[in-house]
Design an enzyme around this catalytic site. Sequence first.
Site, PDB file in Angstrom:
ATOM      1  N   PHE A 159       0.864  -1.191   0.000  1.00  0.00           N
ATOM      2  CA  PHE A 159       0.000   0.000   0.000  1.00  0.00           C
ATOM      3  C   PHE A 159       0.893   1.230   0.000  1.00  0.00           C
ATOM      4  O   PHE A 159       1.629   1.473   0.948  1.00  0.00           O
ATOM      5  CB  PHE A 159      -0.956   0.054   1.201  1.00  0.00           C
ATOM      6  CG  PHE A 159      -1.952   1.179   1.050  1.00  0.00           C
ATOM      7  CD1 PHE A 159      -3.192   0.954   0.461  1.00  0.00           C
ATOM      8  CD2 PHE A 159      -1.631   2.480   1.425  1.00  0.00           C
ATOM      9  CE1 PHE A 159      -4.087   2.000   0.278  1.00  0.00           C
ATOM     10  CE2 PHE A 159      -2.524   3.522   1.237  1.00  0.00           C
ATOM     11  CZ  PHE A 159      -3.756   3.281   0.665  1.00  0.00           C
TER      12      PHE A 159
ATOM     13  N   ASP B 205       9.299   2.917   2.045  1.00  0.00           N
ATOM     14  CA  ASP B 205       8.117   3.711   2.342  1.00  0.00           C
ATOM     15  C   ASP B 205       7.870   3.611   3.844  1.00  0.00           C
ATOM     16  O   ASP B 205       7.313   2.622   4.333  1.00  0.00           O
ATOM     17  CB  ASP B 205       6.916   3.193   1.542  1.00  0.00           C
ATOM     18  CG  ASP B 205       5.652   3.999   1.830  1.00  0.00           C
ATOM     19  OD1 ASP B 205       5.625   4.725   2.846  1.00  0.00           O
ATOM     20  OD2 ASP B 205       4.692   3.892   1.051  1.00  0.00           O
TER      21      ASP B 205
ATOM     22  N   LYS C  82       2.476  11.583   7.060  1.00  0.00           N
ATOM     23  CA  LYS C  82       1.612  11.366   8.217  1.00  0.00           C
ATOM     24  C   LYS C  82       2.073  12.131   9.471  1.00  0.00           C
ATOM     25  O   LYS C  82       1.814  13.312   9.588  1.00  0.00           O
ATOM     26  CB  LYS C  82       1.477   9.875   8.508  1.00  0.00           C
ATOM     27  CG  LYS C  82       0.727   9.105   7.422  1.00  0.00           C
ATOM     28  CD  LYS C  82       0.532   7.650   7.836  1.00  0.00           C
ATOM     29  CE  LYS C  82      -0.018   6.780   6.745  1.00  0.00           C
ATOM     30  NZ  LYS C  82      -1.459   6.870   6.587  1.00  0.00           N
TER      31      LYS C  82
END
Length: 408
Positions: free
Chosen positions: A148, A233, A262
């Site tokens: 993802f 990531d 984030k």
Amino acid sequence: MTEQSPRHLARTDYLAIEQSLGAHNYKPLDVVLSRGEGVWVWDTEGKRYLDCLSAYSAVNQGHCHPRILEAMVAQAKKLTLTSRAFHNDQLALFYEELCALTRSHKVLPMNSGAEAVESAVKTVRKWGYEVKGVPADQAEIIVCADNFHGRTIAIVGFSTDPSSRKGFGPFAPGFKVIPFGDADALEKAITPNTVAFLVEPIQGEAGVIIPPKGYLKRVREICTRAGIVMILDEIQTGLGRTGKLLAEEHEGVEADLTLIGKALSGGFYPVSAVLSNTEVLGVLKPGEHGSTFGGNPLACAVSRMALKVLVEEGMIDNAAAMGQVFRDALKALTYPIIKEVRGIGLMIALELRPDAGGARRLCEALKQRGLLCKETHTHTIRFAPPLVITRAEIDWAIEQIDGVLRAA
Ligand code: IF1
């Protein structure tokens, strides 16, 4: 002070308006939140919940952290956006502090996580053509099954999740998918045109999937030997979530490109970044990449404080210690419907047996008891509270989880 006109609707009205006016690309629990502080959030009716999702790990520092709030308000009163057509007096400080903390050499500031991923994809392709000598338009990037990395066309094009990609083609070519956690598969997949390997240190959306020990170390060796860029990531795993600043530290490796987002803003503002250790970012020249909001002074000021509190207030060590407490307590719950408890730091998953009736209804039941969390796929519940959680709060969370599992 001009305030937003105070309009208070009934919970069902908020839901009905969203239902009628919003795109239905989410299926949220039917709780309407209006306030947050630390690990706690309150709904419009004043009911308090322990947040065990942390906005998908964007509020690692806790909701509305007072020092980040103060930095944001102070900066918002001075200067919010200049565009990158001009310099601003926060960007250099953001670069300096972020590089020092992460031992990086260069930074590319963006906004969302997906933009950081897209930026990395563009950069490694250009690096491949200019530095490695890959023939024009032949660059290949290797990615993992069940990844993802975000929602843009290029990214969903290399997703293996049908609900992420079905109906959205045609997609960008140049990506090759291999199994996650399999270093031999990486070695076999590399060709002279391979420019990079993009991977999550721990797969989040896939259900907190931890690769075999030594995987990232071997990936590091393979990428170095083959002369390809290792891209981690860390948008979800980074900034303390796993009990280290970056998850790569668990295996003592350093990626060439690291993507963060984030919690880089503590949840106040969309801020992401590509961190570079091999000067891969050096291939970008003026006019080749950018963003109106990337590197803006408000984002930089917020992010500087978000990093500062993460370190100064001991949140990373707390994530390691409290993660252990949380996981040990979950493992002590021996209900037959539990298939597995796994995790690292405060990135925790409880997987139910396939015949347990699904994770969603347990999340609904936990919400009733004042604990918010979210299922991932059908059978897994993810627990990822803010990193400021205390032992007493974990004890309370476990009581609720125990109660719900017993009733199930
Ligand atoms: C949603 C999960 C979390 C990410 C990694 C890039 C991005 C993400 C490793 C893109 C984003 C999100 C987005 C969120 C759900 C979510 C998520 F369930 F998919 F796995 F965090 F747990 N790389 N993750 O996890 O970042 O562009 O969203 O800023 O609602 O889609 P973004």
